[in-house]
Scaffold this motif. Structure first.
Motif, PDB file in Angstrom:
ATOM      1  N   HIS A 146       0.814  -1.204   0.000  1.00 53.21           N
ATOM      2  CA  HIS A 146       0.000   0.000   0.000  1.00 53.21           C
ATOM      3  C   HIS A 146       0.855   1.265   0.000  1.00 53.21           C
ATOM      4  N   GLY A 179     -11.165   2.615   9.377  1.00 50.15           N
ATOM      5  CA  GLY A 179     -10.188   2.477  10.451  1.00 50.15           C
ATOM      6  C   GLY A 179     -10.800   2.173  11.784  1.00 50.15           C
ATOM      7  N   THR A 185      -8.179  -2.876   9.035  1.00 48.65           N
ATOM      8  CA  THR A 185      -8.074  -1.574   8.377  1.00 48.65           C
ATOM      9  C   THR A 185      -8.247  -1.714   6.875  1.00 48.65           C
ATOM     10  N   GLU A 187      -7.028  -0.077   4.082  1.00 42.70           N
ATOM     11  CA  GLU A 187      -6.020   0.898   3.665  1.00 42.70           C
ATOM     12  C   GLU A 187      -6.387   1.589   2.364  1.00 42.70           C
ATOM     13  N   GLU A 224      -3.938   2.534  13.214  1.00 42.38           N
ATOM     14  CA  GLU A 224      -4.370   1.539  12.235  1.00 42.38           C
ATOM     15  C   GLU A 224      -3.297   1.129  11.236  1.00 42.38           C
ATOM     16  N   THR A 225      -2.216   1.897  11.122  1.00 41.67           N
ATOM     17  CA  THR A 225      -1.172   1.581  10.136  1.00 41.67           C
ATOM     18  C   THR A 225       0.194   1.602  10.800  1.00 41.67           C
ATOM     19  N   LEU A 229       4.028   3.197   5.331  1.00 43.66           N
ATOM     20  CA  LEU A 229       2.687   3.644   4.982  1.00 43.66           C
ATOM     21  C   LEU A 229       2.174   4.635   6.017  1.00 43.66           C
ATOM     22  N   GLU A 230       2.361   4.336   7.276  1.00 46.46           N
ATOM     23  CA  GLU A 230       1.958   5.257   8.338  1.00 46.46           C
ATOM     24  C   GLU A 230       2.660   6.600   8.181  1.00 46.46           C
TER      25      GLU A 230
END
Length: 415
Positions: A146, A179, A185, A187, A224-225, A229-230
């Motif tokens: 992602h 989320g 999640t 994404e 959630e990440t 990606l976060e």
């Protein structure tokens, strides 16, 4: 729109004259680094490109190559960065991040999250021309999942324009459902909404999200990440809220730990010097309670000290700022240069135009009108008398200039 960069075009610009000055600064034994720095820092990037062309016409060689042969270390990197057009600089930073030993994801995230669609398209063109490759392909080869998909969306440079009132509530609900409102999640929802909506639209979505969930969108992303990606999602959100705030935080992180992240410090200051450095400075002071001026000169970890910047400033002796006996400040010269070049020659913590340093009396100042406080010149050259070390001369010279000509273009030459 008001200009918010700290580096402005020089008023009485003469590319041939500047090329001659740079040639003399590099001619013979030794190199006058202060002359090179002060001239180039007082010119816009477009003017530097004109100087580069004039230099090649006059002397038959490339200016950047000549500078690199005379300089070294971090100062060389700074000067080369200043001489590079913005799109080329970004492209080179991305290429270095992708083709070096391991991917520098922080660089990818910083540049792709913060640049406008038009800027990204220019970067892609320059990347193909200078590195004979496709930026999107190189990004895809070095990333995955992602994280890669969001990077690819950003590389399209095609965010929507304006605010779609009909989508605000729906986007907020979709983000919540993707989320905090479900187990696991989704994404894809985060990527689609955050990667495509305009910054103006997203700010309204964030407000609606907080009313719906009782928390900020950043809290959801952090919960959630994970990983790259976060970090990318958070960067996109921060840039949607305020690009200057995003870079103020980046500058702080670059100086927060023992050992400054010089690459990040230089990259942000160079790339934002003609864009929004004045706003970045304001955000920095508001967020961290100290001016960027103080923090860049005296990062606490550089002295292995927990003292705040204002206390270090007093410890280092007022205007002269001599280091305490037995203390060495790493990269003092480079830090001082970056600060004065790209933060507007101004200490935000003081607005006084009086109380000049005592040592100013030891300088010979040429071609000044009788009333220094009321002078209105486009360019003034201050010549040091040679009695002080380079750091002290450069510091006092600029303090003198900025206190008397805060709104002028200033060229300083220390001999």
């Amino acid at each position: 729109m008001e200009y918010r960069g700290s580096v402005r075009p020089f008023v009485n610009f003469n590319d041939k004259h500047d090329a001659e000055i740079l040639h003399k600064a590099m001619k013979g034994l030794g190199t006058h680094e202060d002359t090179i720095l002060m001239l180039l820092s007082a010119r816009s990037n477009d003017q530097r490109q004109q100087i580069k062309a004039a230099y090649k016409t006059a002397y038959g060689k490339d200016l950047v190559s000549a500078l690199k042969s005379e300089l070294g270390g971090l100062f060389e990197n700074l000067i080369v960065a200043l001489m590079t057009p913005p799109a080329s600089y970004d492209a080179s930073q991305l290429h270095k991040a992708l083709k070096g030993a391991g991917t520098e994801d922080d660089v990818l995230i910083e540049i792709l999250a913060s640049r406008t669609g038009e800027q990204i398209k220019d970067i892609i063109k320059v990347y193909k021309k200078e590195f004979n490759g496709k930026l999107e392909k190189d990004v895809c080869d070095d990333t995955s999942g992602h994280y890669r998909r969001l990077l690819v969306i950003l590389l399209q440079g095609s965010r929507e324009v304006g605010v779609d009132e009909d989508k605000i509530e729906k986007d907020a609900k979709d983000l919540y459902a993707a989320g905090e409102g479900k187990f696991g999640t989704d994404e894809e929802k985060f990527i689609t909404i955050l990667g495509n909506r305009s910054a103006e639209h997203l700010r309204k979505v964030f407000e609606a999200y907080k009313k719906l969930s009782g928390s900020e969108i950043e809290d959801s992303i952090e919960g959630e990440t994970t990983g790259n990606l976060e970090n990318l999602l958070l960067a996109v959100v921060k840039c949607a809220r305020s690009v200057p705030q995003f870079f103020a935080e980046g500058l702080y992180r670059s100086m927060r730990h023992a050992g400054t992240d010089d690459d990040t410090l230089m990259r942000i200051m160079v790339s934002r010097s003609e864009v929004d450095m004045l706003d970045i400075r304001a955000c920095f002071k508001k967020t961290y309670g100290a001016s960027l001026y103080d923090t860049t000169q005296f990062p606490p970890d550089a002295l292995n000290s927990s003292l705040p910047p204002h206390a270090l400033k007093q410890q280092l002796g007022g205007h002269d700022r001599r280091l305490p006996e037995g203390v060495t400040l790493p990269l003092w010269r480079e830090r001082l240069m970056w600060l004065y070049v790209l933060s507007g020659l101004e200490d935000e913590s003081s607005s006084s135009r009086s109380g000049l340093p005592d040592r100013v009396a030891s300088f010979q100042v040429y071609n000044l009108p009788s009333s220094i406080e009321t002078m209105n010149l486009a360019s003034v050259t201050y010549m040091c008398d040679g009695k002080h070390d380079e750091r002290t001369k450069l510091h006092i010279c600029i303090k003198y200039a900025k206190r008397n000509m805060l709104d002028q273009n200033i060229a300083v030459e220390c001999s």
